[in-house]
Scaffold this motif. Structure first.
Motif, PDB file in Angstrom:
ATOM      1  N   LEU A 125       0.858  -1.312  -0.142  1.00 30.75           N
ATOM      2  CA  LEU A 125      -0.096   0.050   0.105  1.00 30.75           C
ATOM      3  C   LEU A 125       1.082   1.281  -0.010  1.00 30.75           C
ATOM      4  CD1 LEU A 125      -2.546   1.719   0.388  1.00 30.75           C
ATOM      5  CD2 LEU A 125      -2.498   1.036   2.772  1.00 30.75           C
ATOM      6  N   LEU A 126       0.669   2.187  -0.944  1.00 36.56           N
ATOM      7  CA  LEU A 126       1.702   3.306  -1.135  1.00 36.56           C
ATOM      8  C   LEU A 126       0.533   4.362  -1.166  1.00 36.56           C
ATOM      9  CD1 LEU A 126       2.476   1.219  -3.147  1.00 36.56           C
ATOM     10  CD2 LEU A 126       4.771   2.455  -2.887  1.00 36.56           C
ATOM     11  N   GLU A 127       1.191   5.717  -1.010  1.00 32.56           N
ATOM     12  CA  GLU A 127       0.242   6.960  -0.993  1.00 32.56           C
ATOM     13  C   GLU A 127       1.215   8.041  -1.583  1.00 32.56           C
ATOM     14  OE1 GLU A 127      -0.733   8.553   2.679  1.00 32.56           O
ATOM     15  OE2 GLU A 127       1.088   8.623   3.565  1.00 32.56           O
ATOM     16  N   THR A 128       0.433   9.069  -1.982  1.00 34.78           N
ATOM     17  CA  THR A 128       1.414  10.277  -2.503  1.00 34.78           C
ATOM     18  C   THR A 128       0.279  11.404  -2.601  1.00 34.78           C
ATOM     19  OG1 THR A 128       2.855  11.126  -4.467  1.00 34.78           O
ATOM     20  CG2 THR A 128       0.822  10.160  -5.008  1.00 34.78           C
ATOM     21  N   GLY A 129       0.858  12.592  -2.752  1.00 35.52           N
ATOM     22  CA  GLY A 129      -0.106  13.804  -2.692  1.00 35.52           C
ATOM     23  C   GLY A 129       0.182  14.800  -1.641  1.00 35.52           C
ATOM     24  N   ASP A 130      -0.471  15.633  -1.349  1.00 34.50           N
ATOM     25  CA  ASP A 130      -0.427  16.869  -0.425  1.00 34.50           C
ATOM     26  C   ASP A 130      -0.621  16.477   0.911  1.00 34.50           C
ATOM     27  OD1 ASP A 130      -3.032  16.689  -0.562  1.00 34.50           O
ATOM     28  OD2 ASP A 130      -3.650  18.633  -0.915  1.00 34.50           O
ATOM     29  N   SER A 131      -0.880  15.212   1.278  1.00 31.85           N
ATOM     30  CA  SER A 131      -0.686  14.882   2.715  1.00 31.85           C
ATOM     31  C   SER A 131      -0.265  13.580   3.042  1.00 31.85           C
ATOM     32  CB  SER A 131      -2.165  15.237   3.365  1.00 31.85           C
ATOM     33  OG  SER A 131      -3.295  14.260   2.854  1.00 31.85           O
ATOM     34  N   SER A 132      -0.224  13.126   4.247  1.00 33.28           N
ATOM     35  CA  SER A 132       0.398  12.016   4.421  1.00 33.28           C
ATOM     36  C   SER A 132      -0.004  11.252   5.837  1.00 33.28           C
ATOM     37  CB  SER A 132       2.027  11.988   4.510  1.00 33.28           C
ATOM     38  OG  SER A 132       2.580  12.740   5.568  1.00 33.28           O
TER      39      SER A 132
END
Length: 352
Positions: A125-132
Motif C-alpha cells: 500500500l502506497l500513498e502520494t499527494g499533499d498530505s501523508s
C-alpha cells in the motif's frame, strides 16, 4: 492512435472487452462488479489499434494498472499512464492518492513519487499527494505525558453504535489511561461516516478517557481495498487485513504510544473472524491484543449492528432498546424515514 492518452469508456461493450482481454493477458482476471462498479474513469494508451497500457481511478485510489513494455523502454508507459491518472485526479481537486499493488511493483510506484505505507509478502500500500500519514497522526489529540500512560486502541465501523460497541469501549476505558476509538472512514455503510462518528462520540461522551478519532484513510475497511490481482477470496482477506494490521502496528501505534488493541469476539462473521486472527498474528509483541467476549442481551442474544439494520429494514423498532444506547435509539427514531429510504434504494445492510 499512437501513444496518446485516451479515455476508455467501459460501458461500451467492445471497449470493455478490449480492456478486459488486455488486463487478462497481464494476469489480472477479476472483473467482479464490486471492483469495477467503483471505477470513476479509465485511461488507456494505444499503439495503432492495440491497447498497450491502462489505468483506472476509484475515488482517490488507483487500480487496474497494466502495461505492455514490448518495444519501448522499461517503465516509460508505466510512468506515462500513472502520471496521466495523477494529473486527471489533481484536476478534479483530489490531491491525496493511494495505490494497492503487488509487492513487485512497489518500487515502480516509488519511482514516480509514491511512498510505501506497508507491505506483505504479496502486496503493498502506497500513498502520494499533499498530505501523508504523518500529517494525519500529528492532527490526533494527545494527553499530557502520554508516553508514560497506558494507551489502548479500538477500531470500529459502528454501523450503528450499539451496546456491544459501548461494552467493548467500557472494558478498555476501565483498564487504560487513554483509549483511542478509531471510526472507519468509508461511506459504504447504511449510516454515513459523519453519522457513525457522531453516534460513537455521543455514546461514549461520559467516558472521559476516551478519544474518538476519524480513521481517515489509514483504518482501511474491506470496501476500499482493491483485491482484483489476488486469485482467491481467502488470499484477498488475508492480504487486506495484513496491510491494515501492519500500518496500525508500525505507524499508528508507535506515534500514539498505543500498547493494546481491543477486539470483540466474532462468532458470526467469517470475514471479521479472519481479521481478528490476522491482528493476533501481526500486532504482538509491539501491540498486545485483548479479546473481549461479545455483549449479550438478557436472553443470551449476541448484540450485533447487523440485527439493528435488519430491524430498521423490517420496521421492527421495538426490538432495538435492548441493543442500543439511548443516543443511537434517538437518532434512528428521528431519521427512520431516511434510513429506510437508503435501504429501499439498494444500500446493503448485510456484513459488519
Amino acid at each position: 492512435m499512437n501513444n496518446e492518452i485516451v479515455d476508455l469508456h467501459l460501458n461500451d461493450p467492445q471497449v470493455r472487452k478490449t480492456w478486459e482481454d488486455f488486463l487478462t493477458s497481464l494476469g489480472i482476471t477479476d472483473f467482479q462488479s464490486q471492483e469495477t462498479d467503483a471505477i470513476d474513469f479509465t485511461l488507456g494508451i494505444y499503439e495503432g489499434d492495440k491497447l498497450v497500457a491502462t489505468g483506472s481511478a476509484a475515488g482517490n485510489i488507483l487500480k487496474y494498472i497494466g502495461v505492455c513494455n514490448k518495444g519501448v523502454d522499461q517503465g516509460s508507459r508505466f510512468n506515462t499512464i500513472v502520471s496521466a491518472l495523477i494529473s486527471r485526479l489533481f484536476q478534479q481537486q483530489i490531491f491525496h492518492l493511494f495505490v494497492f499493488t503487488k509487492l513487485k511493483y512497489s518500487d515502480s510506484f516509488q519511482h514516480v513519487g509514491f511512498h510505501e505505507l506497508a507491505h506483505s509478502d504479496v502486496a503493498a500500500l502506497l500513498e502520494t499527494g499533499d498530505s501523508s500519514i504523518d500529517d494525519y497522526l500529528k492532527a490526533i489529540p494527545r494527553v499530557d505525558d502520554q508516553t508514560n500512560k497506558r494507551v489502548a486502541g479500538i477500531v470500529m465501523n459502528a454501523n450503528p453504535f450499539t451496546r456491544g460497541h459501548r461494552y467493548l469501549v467500557e472494558q478498555a476505558a476501565g483498564e487504560n489511561d487513554v483509549v483511542y476509538v478509531f471510526v472507519v472512514n468509508t461511506d459504504a455503510s447504511l449510516f454515513t461516516t459523519a453519522e457513525r462518528f457522531e453516534l460513537v462520540k455521543q455514546g461514549t461522551a461520559d467516558l472521559k478517557n476516551v478519544i474518538v478519532v476519524n480513521g481517515g484513510d489509514y483504518m482501511v475497511s474491506y470496501a476500499t481495498f482493491p483485491a482484483y490481482f489476488l486469485p482467491t477470496p481467502d488470499q484477498q482477506v488475508d492480504y487486506q487485513t495484513t496491510l491494515d494490521a501492519r500500518i496500525f502496528r508500525d505507524r499508528i501505534a508507535p506515534a500514539l504510544n498505543i500498547k493494546t488493541r481491543y477486539l470483540g469476539t466474532e462468532p458470526l462473521s467469517r470475514t471479521t473472524g479472519i481479521y481478528n486472527q490476522v491482528l493476533q498474528r501481526e500486532l504482538p509483541p509491539q501491540v498486545a491484543v485483548k479479546i473481549v467476549d461479545r455483549k449479550t442481551t438478557d436472553d443470551g442474544t449476541i448484540v450485533t449492528a447487523t440485527a439493528v439494520r435488519k430491524a430498521i429494514a423490517d420496521d421492527q423498532l421495538d426490538s432495538l432498546a435492548a441493543l442500543l444506547p439511548p443516543s443511537t435509539t434517538n437518532f434512528i427514531n428521528q431519521h427512520l424515514d431516511s434510513l429506510q429510504f437508503r435501504i429501499k434504494k439498494g444500500m446493503n445492510i448485510n456484513g459488519n
